[in-house]
Write a protein that holds these residues in place. Sequence first.
Motif, PDB file in Angstrom:
ATOM      1  N   GLY A 299      50.336  10.835  83.759  1.00  0.00           N
ATOM      2  CA  GLY A 299      49.433  11.423  82.813  1.00  0.00           C
ATOM      3  C   GLY A 299      49.745  11.086  81.445  1.00  0.00           C
ATOM      4  N   ASP A 300      49.971  12.189  80.597  1.00  0.00           N
ATOM      5  CA  ASP A 300      50.224  11.993  79.086  1.00  0.00           C
ATOM      6  C   ASP A 300      51.905  11.867  79.332  1.00  0.00           C
ATOM      7  OD1 ASP A 300      51.178  12.078  76.533  1.00  0.00           O
ATOM      8  OD2 ASP A 300      49.720  13.534  75.858  1.00  0.00           O
ATOM      9  N   PHE A 301      52.261  10.676  78.922  1.00  0.00           N
ATOM     10  CA  PHE A 301      53.806  10.557  78.910  1.00  0.00           C
ATOM     11  C   PHE A 301      54.611  11.551  78.086  1.00  0.00           C
ATOM     12  CE2 PHE A 301      52.740   7.024  76.302  1.00  0.00           C
ATOM     13  CZ  PHE A 301      53.231   7.154  75.062  1.00  0.00           C
ATOM     14  N   GLN A 302      53.872  11.948  77.034  1.00  0.00           N
ATOM     15  CA  GLN A 302      54.648  12.862  76.241  1.00  0.00           C
ATOM     16  C   GLN A 302      55.060  14.011  76.943  1.00  0.00           C
ATOM     17  OE1 GLN A 302      53.425  13.628  72.156  1.00  0.00           O
ATOM     18  NE2 GLN A 302      52.664  11.437  71.810  1.00  0.00           N
TER      19      GLN A 302
ATOM     20  N   LEU B 159      56.428  14.548  79.681  1.00  0.00           N
ATOM     21  CA  LEU B 159      57.625  14.304  80.634  1.00  0.00           C
ATOM     22  C   LEU B 159      58.875  14.506  79.711  1.00  0.00           C
ATOM     23  CD1 LEU B 159      56.728  10.668  82.157  1.00  0.00           C
ATOM     24  CD2 LEU B 159      56.522  12.927  83.324  1.00  0.00           C
ATOM     25  N   PRO B 160      59.746  15.401  80.250  1.00  0.00           N
ATOM     26  CA  PRO B 160      61.018  15.665  79.196  1.00  0.00           C
ATOM     27  C   PRO B 160      61.737  14.547  78.974  1.00  0.00           C
ATOM     28  CG  PRO B 160      60.580  17.423  80.730  1.00  0.00           C
ATOM     29  CD  PRO B 160      59.473  16.403  81.340  1.00  0.00           C
ATOM     30  N   VAL B 161      61.650  13.474  80.059  1.00  0.00           N
ATOM     31  CA  VAL B 161      62.474  12.502  80.015  1.00  0.00           C
ATOM     32  C   VAL B 161      62.002  11.146  78.879  1.00  0.00           C
ATOM     33  CG1 VAL B 161      61.105  11.108  81.395  1.00  0.00           C
ATOM     34  CG2 VAL B 161      63.771  10.550  81.245  1.00  0.00           C
ATOM     35  N   TRP B 162      60.796  11.515  78.507  1.00  0.00           N
ATOM     36  CA  TRP B 162      60.219  10.721  77.338  1.00  0.00           C
ATOM     37  C   TRP B 162      60.772  11.336  75.933  1.00  0.00           C
ATOM     38  CZ3 TRP B 162      57.363  12.017  73.091  1.00  0.00           C
ATOM     39  CH2 TRP B 162      57.021  10.835  72.046  1.00  0.00           C
ATOM     40  N   ARG B 163      60.930  12.422  75.695  1.00  0.00           N
ATOM     41  CA  ARG B 163      61.387  13.106  74.623  1.00  0.00           C
ATOM     42  C   ARG B 163      62.659  12.830  74.347  1.00  0.00           C
ATOM     43  NH1 ARG B 163      57.984  16.949  77.296  1.00  0.00           N
ATOM     44  NH2 ARG B 163      59.298  18.597  77.299  1.00  0.00           N
ATOM     45  N   GLN B 164      63.484  12.978  75.667  1.00  0.00           N
ATOM     46  CA  GLN B 164      64.870  12.793  75.412  1.00  0.00           C
ATOM     47  C   GLN B 164      65.234  11.201  75.169  1.00  0.00           C
ATOM     48  OE1 GLN B 164      67.627  14.953  75.845  1.00  0.00           O
ATOM     49  NE2 GLN B 164      68.944  13.532  75.602  1.00  0.00           N
ATOM     50  N   ALA B 165      64.401  10.462  75.928  1.00  0.00           N
ATOM     51  CA  ALA B 165      64.882   9.171  75.433  1.00  0.00           C
ATOM     52  C   ALA B 165      64.458   8.771  74.298  1.00  0.00           C
ATOM     53  CB  ALA B 165      63.811   8.401  76.523  1.00  0.00           C
TER      54      ALA B 165
ATOM     55  N   TYR C 246      57.312  19.407  71.050  1.00  0.00           N
ATOM     56  CA  TYR C 246      57.571  18.104  71.331  1.00  0.00           C
ATOM     57  C   TYR C 246      58.242  17.396  69.951  1.00  0.00           C
ATOM     58  CZ  TYR C 246      55.038  18.410  75.774  1.00  0.00           C
ATOM     59  OH  TYR C 246      54.573  18.766  76.865  1.00  0.00           O
ATOM     60  N   PHE C 247      57.532  17.924  68.818  1.00  0.00           N
ATOM     61  CA  PHE C 247      57.883  17.488  67.403  1.00  0.00           C
ATOM     62  C   PHE C 247      59.277  17.893  67.179  1.00  0.00           C
ATOM     63  CE2 PHE C 247      57.886  18.091  62.827  1.00  0.00           C
ATOM     64  CZ  PHE C 247      57.707  16.699  62.599  1.00  0.00           C
ATOM     65  N   ALA C 248      59.506  19.193  67.582  1.00  0.00           N
ATOM     66  CA  ALA C 248      60.905  19.764  67.233  1.00  0.00           C
ATOM     67  C   ALA C 248      61.878  18.920  68.193  1.00  0.00           C
ATOM     68  CB  ALA C 248      61.044  21.208  67.872  1.00  0.00           C
ATOM     69  N   GLU C 249      61.747  18.450  69.559  1.00  0.00           N
ATOM     70  CA  GLU C 249      62.529  17.931  70.470  1.00  0.00           C
ATOM     71  C   GLU C 249      62.718  16.328  70.040  1.00  0.00           C
ATOM     72  OE1 GLU C 249      61.964  18.533  74.790  1.00  0.00           O
ATOM     73  OE2 GLU C 249      60.390  19.954  74.269  1.00  0.00           O
ATOM     74  N   THR C 250      62.030  15.861  69.188  1.00  0.00           N
ATOM     75  CA  THR C 250      62.067  14.618  68.682  1.00  0.00           C
ATOM     76  C   THR C 250      62.478  14.428  67.218  1.00  0.00           C
ATOM     77  OG1 THR C 250      59.748  14.491  68.337  1.00  0.00           O
ATOM     78  CG2 THR C 250      60.648  13.465  70.415  1.00  0.00           C
TER      79      THR C 250
END
Length: 209
Positions: free
Chosen positions: A48-51, A53-59, A86-90
């Motif tokens: 789906g939208d890879f954003q 995925l929590p692992v994408w934000r962590q990566a 997601y903005f906050a997590e990155t």
Amino acid sequence: MLWINGPFGGGKTHTAYELRRRLPGSVVCDPEEAGFGLHRTLPPALRGDFQDLPVWRQAVFELLDLALSRHPGTVIAPMTVVEPAYFAETVGRLRQSGHDVRHFALLADRETVLRRLRERVLGRAVRVLGGERAALRRESFAVRKVDVCLTRLGEPEFAEHLWTDELTVPQVADRIAASAGLTLLPDRDGPLTAWTRRKATGLRHIRLG
């Protein structure tokens, strides 16, 4: 760090590489690459939208944190992120970790963005031998996201906002650099060289799914 946000087709990648060209010691670190890497590890039905995925934000946080900690020059990240969480997590986490992250949302009128996407679709359909269907599928996703991108990125939390309808890519880069207190090398490209450079950048960043 310069995080270049904006709608799909808004000129993020061209602006990022224009900045890299004219800012000695800078490097482009594209968070989208991590997303496509994750997609390649998943069965097609789960892509789906890879954003999401929590692992994408962590990566993205860990990779950019490493680049910012170890690379002596400016790090440039071209990436559309419109979900506040997601903005906050990155971007938010990088700032909380002590990094100086300057965020810019490249905005334009809806019709300007759609025109740019149409031009990109035509270019990719012509140039990608055997990959027309994948290229067009990707642009269809971009078109569906135009309204939500423009609406959310116009919110105060996504400042600094930069309207690009009447600006060239070098002019957008100049505005970003001035706001961030950076000095770019002069833009000495003529019209033909600038056009060739933009086309080459576009070709290098064609995605086939």
